[in-house]
Design an enzyme around this catalytic site. Structure first.
Site, PDB file in Angstrom:
ATOM      1  N   HIS A 252       0.866  -1.180   0.000  1.00 55.37           N
ATOM      2  CA  HIS A 252       0.000   0.000   0.000  1.00 55.37           C
ATOM      3  C   HIS A 252       0.900   1.226   0.000  1.00 55.37           C
ATOM      4  O   HIS A 252       1.847   1.289   0.781  1.00 55.37           O
ATOM      5  CB  HIS A 252      -0.902  -0.018   1.230  1.00 55.37           C
ATOM      6  N   ARG A 272      -6.654  10.453  -0.145  1.00 63.29           N
ATOM      7  CA  ARG A 272      -6.456  10.938  -1.507  1.00 63.29           C
ATOM      8  C   ARG A 272      -7.773  11.067  -2.257  1.00 63.29           C
ATOM      9  O   ARG A 272      -7.992  12.017  -2.980  1.00 63.29           O
ATOM     10  CB  ARG A 272      -5.482  10.012  -2.250  1.00 63.29           C
TER      11      ARG A 272
END
Ligand SMILES: Cc1cc2nc3c(=O)[nH]c(=O)nc-3n(C[C@H](O)[C@H](O)[C@H](O)COP(=O)(O)OP(=O)(O)OC[C@H]3O[C@@H](n4cnc5c(N)ncnc54)[C@H](O)[C@@H]3O)c2cc1C
Ligand code: SF4
Ligand code: SF4
Ligand code: FES
Lengths: 642, 354
Positions: A252, A272
């Site tokens: 990740h 994000r």
């Protein structure tokens, strides 16, 4: 040995190993099919790894953007997995996840809502439309609590009907399975121990569903918990099943990098999705430099366009921060290597300068909380420092897409969730796991129940197998000359992190295999101090052999695959190779050693491959495959003209 | 900041045990759980301790640190003085299994006894419609990570084994409250159940549970107090009550028995800063209740702030409180018996009478 060792015996129709999303959903289905079902979990009920999932569950319900449908979701999933996915699984997943999510509402789940009262959906990396059903940033908690409470409600039904909560579905928490027992090639039961007392327990059951999750504890920097020692992968191998795609691990892109003790803990992608951007030490939004050709068309080229996308996604392309995880992780890796990293060796993730403090606290409450309490950073005022962390294993038990039945030479074994392989190809899209758990959990539970129904005689557990299992389990306690399990785990993590990490090289992989072989000798002689009652050292000693065999699969497959694709990056073979897209690497166990074979991928059905542009396919397919595709299109054209 | 630190950790099992001293290396940025892991890897490989996520998400690592129930993974070492000894003990309310691990099955039993969500009979999957404002109250309680810190701190069972039979504890009061506030739950007796079966009456609103909750759930203000309301109305907050009186002067009081909201649109749509209570905005039964004069939909203000002192704590004993007994959970302005017009009561024959 057995005469001196007390073994508790239980009879069930279906035994589900794992109490995460996949396991609980499978158990619900088996119980609804009328089977007597047991759920087994290493930790307490409701604490499985699923609880940590943050961002959401992907399902093309089309609540936020009505253009979304299963075809679009299918396309995104295949793209994300670089076309290595088992297409049938991706298809079933895209088609069935909306129903599985809606079903959760009937169990009592409370998702965040849209203005018209439907389930709200959020943007996430790799998903073309807002698609993730979510509850703030604690979606996994909602999922597991809902399933847990559904199981309680089924138990309450049984209590009313039979006078016992445990009549048809029982949870064995803090119980670890160490061995599957076979009768010929059929599953006959599972053997394990209660963590609390150290007593042994034997389940006799014709059907077993594996839902044990992933393997991340073989890495030091990981978002995974102690449970993720690859038990299910190893149990399947030892029972004669096969694993596929083990070279593909998802790192990740955004784990915490500071303070050191929490290194690896996840910073959800929703940061994000909700407007956060990645910057290097020069303050530059560097992701624009890392958009690979295959994704050029879908991603913005300027900051202005990217910023407009949040409010007007139909007329602008998405920000490159939302590229699939493998791309973002590699980009961060390169920035840090080039000396543009943050003080703690990551990059900056900035949402403070882009959204109001109120909004951040409302949309990302647990991230706010996590940084405040663990790092003493106020994310509404300053940027976070983030870097890649081992997060998810795409590889797993090779299963029949429709039923979840394991391939290889074993019957009565099913797998669902992270422990199964194929669905995500070489890279999983965020949010596709939670829906995967529900879709394939239900399927595996249902098919395990009908398999049990179809048997004329119950397979029998052999006494000597139980004796052998007892002996293996007690061995570390009886040795006092071997090494401390914690040291061995650290050494294993060092090998995997240093030599089989994000960026891989042939020499290092070969070296890793040598070192894993050495570790195997040491692990065989591990010893654990203390007694049998709740002894974590002993538990780890038993988990080590599972971690080891799974690590061997990963290293072997990574050495074999000479290309870079999704969660597998080879510095010496940096390009994606259409020829390798046709190949799955399959691991099996022969005695003690891992055998690797190549197996062709199933061919996508015409109406599914027809969902893609030729230009896009050209990036993934070989010339012959493209010729086939052209012929297909021509045929279809003629058929239309006729 | 790194260096050796003094730890005292309870080691033992159900037959007894004691605090053992350890000197351990502590590095910058570490939490108590890190130190316990370091001990496991070095001096005490069999030290038993639960954990999973290391990020305050799973509620496994509950322990008592310097006497206070806390999550080990969310307790930073920097919150202690440099030469302060850190004492770690298992949760006191539950039987010890070994070292820091306790038998928390009490909680799972209570969970199993609490009636589950009852889905509305006539709404198909996919057709559930709820407004964000309506789900938010329940969502607060669904943040619960089941760490059972509130359960261990509650004095009703902390030192009173005998109360465990009759008392479910704050975790399950908010479970009942969550379902009570769920817009589509088909059961209407959550409050009555909490009172009759969960032992809600034992709770005298000391707020200790709220104080330890790592998810900052307002267990008492938002969960327990509204549940305690039962058929009594909401006049425990003098200010809000006064405000609503002034605001609504000339209108029919929302709370009186005669305010059947016949023919009104779904209550969810016309709500201001106030929340609906019980039942739900899309619930046809609620309409029916309103017809019969019982208005479970009356608007309720946010629960009152408690009478805390300047440390932000509720005075627990008469010694430090300005009155001769614990404060009334309903606020000081409520006198009993309640005026009849503030009761929600439907006479069984009222429909026949006119
Ligand atoms: C921090 C984090 C955030 C994530 N966020 C998202 C997200 O936003 N969206 C998304 O889709 N996915 C997300 N994921 C991925 C997703 O959470 C996991 O892939 C998924 O929860 C795995 O579920 P599972 O049911 O397969 O297994 P798990 O939930 O991991 O459960 C495994 C179960 O198996 C049991 N078990 C294991 N071994 C044994 C044994 N030997 N004997 C008995 N029991 C055993 C364990 O005790 C446990 O109960 C995230 C993952 C992490 C780590
Ligand atoms: S407020 Fe009630 S439930 Fe909470 S700790 Fe005090 S007595 Fe227990
Ligand atoms: S309400 Fe808070 S303290 Fe109680 S179990 Fe839930 S999270 Fe823990
Ligand atoms: S380890 Fe999960 S809350 Fe502490």
């Amino acid at each position: 040995m057995t005469t001196t060792t007390r073994i508790e015996r239980h009879h069930y129709d279906v035994v589900v190993i794992g109490a995460g999303g996949a396991g609980l959903r499978a158990a619900i289905e088996a119980r609804l099919a009328g089977k007597k079902t047991a759920i087994i979990s290493k930790s307490l009920f409701g604490k499985a790894h699923t609880v940590m999932a943050e961002g959401g569950a992907a399902a093309a319900m089309g609540n936020v953007n009505s253009r979304d449908n299963w075809q679009v979701h299918f396309r995104d999933t295949m793209r994300g997995g670089k076309f290595l996915n088992n297409f049938r699984m991706a298809e079933l997943h895209a088609k069935e996840s909306p129903q599985r999510i809606w079903e959760l509402e009937t169990y009592g789940a409370l998702f965040d809502r849209t203005k018209d009262g439907k389930i709200s959906q959020r943007n996430f990396g790799g998903h073309e439309y807002p698609r993730l059903a979510h509850v703030g940033d604690r979606t996994g908690l909602e999922l597991i609590r809902t399933l847990q409470q559904k199981i309680v409600s089924l138990q309450q039904e049984d209590q009313r009907e039979f006078g016992s909560y445990d009549a048809r579905i029982r949870v064995f928490s803090e119980t670890t399975i160490t061995e599957l027992l076979l009768d010929g090639d059929r599953v006959a039961g599972a053997f394990g121990y209660y963590r609390e007392s150290g007593e042994f327990i034997l389940f006799e059951a014709p059907a077993v569903v594996l839902a044990t999750g992933g393997v991340g504890r073989s890495y030091k920097v990981t978002s995974n918990s102690w449970e993720y020692t690859g038990d299910g992968h190893a149990l399947a191998l030892r029972a004669g099943a096969t694993l596929i795609n083990m070279e593909f691990l998802q790192f990740h892109p955004t784990g915490m990098v500071w303070p050191p003790s929490v290194k690896g803990i996840l910073v959800t992608e929703s940061v994000r999705g909700d407007g956060g951007v990645l910057k290097n030490s020069e303050g530059k939004r560097f992701m624009f430099d890392y958009v690979p050709d295959v994704f050029r068309k879908q991603y913005a080229e300027t900051e202005e366009e990217a910023d407009r996308w949040y409010t007007d996604p139909d007329n602008n392309r998405r920000p490159p921060e939302l590229l699939p995880r493998d791309e973002v992780a590699r980009a961060i890796n390169s920035e840090v290597k080039a000396g543009r990293g943050s003080p703690a060796g990551g990059v900056f993730l900035d949402i403070a300068s882009r959204r109001s403090a109120d909004e951040i606290r409302r949309r990302l409450p647990s991230m706010y909380h996590q940084f405040k309490e663990l790092a003493d950073v106020d994310i509404t005022a300053e940027p976070m420092e983030v870097g890649p962390t081992c997060h998810y294993v795409m590889g797993g038990v090779e299963v029949d897409p429709d039923s979840g039945a394991a391939f290889g030479h074993v019957r009565g074994l099913f797998a669902a969730g992270e422990v199964s392989g194929g669905m995500h190809g070489s890279n999983r899209l965020g949010g596709n796991s939670l829906s995967d758990l529900l879709v394939f959990g239900k399927r595996a539970g249902g098919h395990a129940a009908s398999y049990a129904d179809g048997l004329t005689a119950r397979p029998k557990v052999a006494v000597h197998e139980v004796e052998a299992a007892v002996e293996t389990a007690l061995a570390p306690l009886q040795r006092d000359t071997g090494e401390n399990p914690y040291t061995l785990q650290q050494d294993l993590q060092a090998v995997m992190g240093d030599l089989v990490g994000i960026i891989r090289r042939e020499g290092e992989l070969a070296d890793a295999l040598v070192r894993l072989a050495e570790l195997r000798e040491r692990v065989a002689k591990v010893s654990a101090a203390g007694g049998r009652r709740y002894n974590p050292g002993w538990h780890l000693a038993l988990d080590l052999r599972n971690m080891l065999v799974v690590s061997e699969c990963t290293a072997k497959a990574a050495l074999e695959r000479q290309e870079s694709r999704g969660g597998h990056t080879r510095e010496d073979y940096p390009a994606m190779e259409p020829k390798w897209r046709q190949v799955n690497l399959v691991c099996a166990l022969d005695g003690d050693t891992v055998q690797l074979t190549r197996k062709p991928l199933p061919k996508m059905r015409p109406e599914l491959i027809g969902l893609f542009d030729r230009a896009e396919l050209a990036k993934y397919l070989t010339d012959e495959e493209l010729a086939d595709f052209d012929a297909l299109v021509a045929d279809a054209g003629e058929a239309d003209n006729r | 900041m790194s260096g050796k630190r003094q730890f005292r950790i309870w080691r033992g099992d159900e037959s007894g045990g004691d605090l053992q001293d350890y000197m351990v290396e502590v590095n910058e940025g570490e939490v108590v759980l890190d130190v316990i892991h370091r001990l496991q890897a070095t001096d005490a490989p069999d030290l038993a301790c639960r954990w999973n996520c290391k990020a305050g998400k799973c509620g496994s690592c509950s322990m008592e640190i310097n006497g206070k129930p806390r999550l080990g993974c969310m307790t930073r070492m920097s919150t202690f003085g440099d030469d302060e000894t850190v004492t770690v003990t298992p949760l006191r309310t539950f039987p010890v299994i070994r070292d820091l691990v306790t038998d928390v099955s009490f909680n799972y039993e209570k969970a199993r006894e609490t009636p589950a969500f009852a889905p509305p009979a006539d709404v198909a999957p996919g057709d559930y419609r709820m407004q964000q404002v309506d789900v938010e109250r329940s969502q607060e309680f669904r943040k619960c990570i089941e760490c059972f810190l509130c359960q261990t701190v509650c004095h009703v069972i902390r030192d009173h084994e005998e109360n465990k039979q009759a008392f479910s504890g704050p975790r399950y009061f908010i479970r009942a409250a969550e379902l009570d506030m769920h817009p589509l739950d088909a059961r209407t007796d959550r409050k009555e159940y909490a009172q009759a079966e969960q032992g809600l009456g034992f709770c005298n609103i000391t707020k200790c549970c709220t104080e330890v909750c790592p998810e900052h759930i307002k267990i008492t203000d938002n969960g327990i107090i509204p549940m305690k309301e039962r058929v009594v109305d909401r006049r425990y907050d003098p200010l809000v009550w006064l405000g609503s009186k002034i605001f609504r002067r000339g209108e029919t009081p929302q709370t009186s028995v005669t305010t059947a909201r016949q023919g009104s649109a779904t209550p969810g749509s016309a709500r201001g800063g106030l929340h609906s209570h019980a039942g739900g905005s899309h619930d046809s039964r609620a309409e029916a209740q309103a017809q019969s004069g019982v208005n479970w939909h009356r608007e309720v203000p946010h629960p009152t702030a408690p009478a805390v002192d300047d440390r932000g704590k509720l005075p627990l004993t008469e010694l430090t409180f300005d009155r001769a007994a614990a404060p009334s959970p309903f606020g000081d302005d409520v006198t009993f018996p309640l005026p009849p017009e503030h009761l929600n009561f439907a006479h069984p024959e009222q429909d026949n009478k006119h």
